[in-house]
Structures are given as C-alpha cells and as structure tokens.
Design a protein around this motif. Sequence first.
Motif, short mmCIF file in Angstrom:
data_model
loop_
_atom_site.label_atom_id
_atom_site.label_comp_id
_atom_site.label_asym_id
_atom_site.label_seq_id
_atom_site.Cartn_x
_atom_site.Cartn_y
_atom_site.Cartn_z
N GLU A 20 0.82 -1.20 0.00
CA GLU A 20 0.00 0.00 0.00
C GLU A 20 0.86 1.26 0.00
O GLU A 20 0.56 2.22 -0.70
N ALA A 21 1.94 1.24 0.76
CA ALA A 21 2.85 2.39 0.80
C ALA A 21 3.46 2.63 -0.58
O ALA A 21 3.52 3.77 -1.05
N LEU A 22 3.91 1.57 -1.22
CA LEU A 22 4.50 1.68 -2.55
C LEU A 22 3.50 2.30 -3.52
O LEU A 22 3.83 3.26 -4.23
N LEU A 23 2.31 1.78 -3.54
CA LEU A 23 1.31 2.26 -4.49
C LEU A 23 0.88 3.70 -4.19
O LEU A 23 0.70 4.50 -5.10
N GLU A 24 0.76 4.05 -2.91
CA GLU A 24 0.42 5.44 -2.56
C GLU A 24 1.51 6.40 -3.01
O GLU A 24 1.22 7.46 -3.57
N HIS A 54 11.49 -9.17 3.72
CA HIS A 54 10.52 -9.63 2.73
C HIS A 54 10.93 -9.37 1.27
O HIS A 54 10.48 -10.08 0.38
N TYR A 55 11.76 -8.34 1.05
CA TYR A 55 12.09 -7.94 -0.33
C TYR A 55 13.59 -7.69 -0.46
O TYR A 55 14.23 -7.21 0.47
N LEU A 61 9.89 -5.52 -4.62
CA LEU A 61 8.58 -5.15 -4.09
C LEU A 61 7.62 -4.83 -5.24
O LEU A 61 6.48 -5.29 -5.25
N LEU A 62 8.08 -4.07 -6.20
CA LEU A 62 7.25 -3.71 -7.35
C LEU A 62 6.88 -4.96 -8.15
O LEU A 62 5.72 -5.14 -8.55
N ARG A 63 7.84 -5.85 -8.34
CA ARG A 63 7.60 -7.08 -9.10
C ARG A 63 6.55 -7.95 -8.38
O ARG A 63 5.61 -8.44 -9.00
N GLN A 64 6.70 -8.12 -7.07
CA GLN A 64 5.75 -8.94 -6.32
C GLN A 64 4.36 -8.31 -6.28
O GLN A 64 3.34 -9.01 -6.40
N THR A 65 4.31 -7.00 -6.14
CA THR A 65 3.03 -6.29 -6.12
C THR A 65 2.31 -6.43 -7.45
O THR A 65 1.12 -6.72 -7.51
#
Length: 116
Positions: A20-24, A54-55, A61-65
Amino acid sequence: MTSQKKEDLRAVRSKKMFKEALLELLMENPSLSKLTVQKITQRAELNRATFYLHYEDITDLLRQTTKELIEELSDKLDVMVHADFIEDEYYLIRFLDYIYENRKYIGVLFEQTNFE
C-alpha cells in the motif's frame, strides 16, 4: 496429507502495508527514481529490517506487487470465462468491480515503463 506452512499473520500484514505504501507513493509521484526504501518504510510505518526481510529491493517489491495484482485479475477473469451463461453477468460484475476498486493501483502500475 500435504503439509503447507501457513504464513505468519505479521508477515502478511507487513507485506500489505509495504504494498500500500508503494502504491500510494507511486500515485503521488510515478517516478521510480524518486522512490526510496526509506520513503516506503516511513509511509508503511515499519522499519528497513522488516522491508529487507521480505524484499531484496524496491524492484522486488514492485515485481511482487504487480504479480499479485495480475494473479488476482487473472483468477477473476478465469472464473468469468469458465462460468455458465446464467452466471456470466455476476462474474463480469465482480471482475469489473475489482478493476474499479483497484483502478488507482492498476493505473499506477500501467504507467510504469518496467511494468511490461
């Protein structure tokens, strides 16, 4: 009997908060070059050690999201494709609702050049 290890609820929560933080942050500024682990961890209100647990990095993180989002879309589409005629409208509405609910996130991910 298959033995499947259940993921720790804290890990699930942490990953959700990082996602959620990444996308925000990407909605605020879609430039990946401006994105840092520090910004992500501050927004998620978690620490760097948890992030790296975790990453590997921001790209991971972007790839997993992205993978999770595509899998969810694919699952909903697959159900819709294999539905009987009577249920088609129901599954189509669920699919379109999912896209509508996640429109900002989907839009952000499609804006990224490395999304492909």
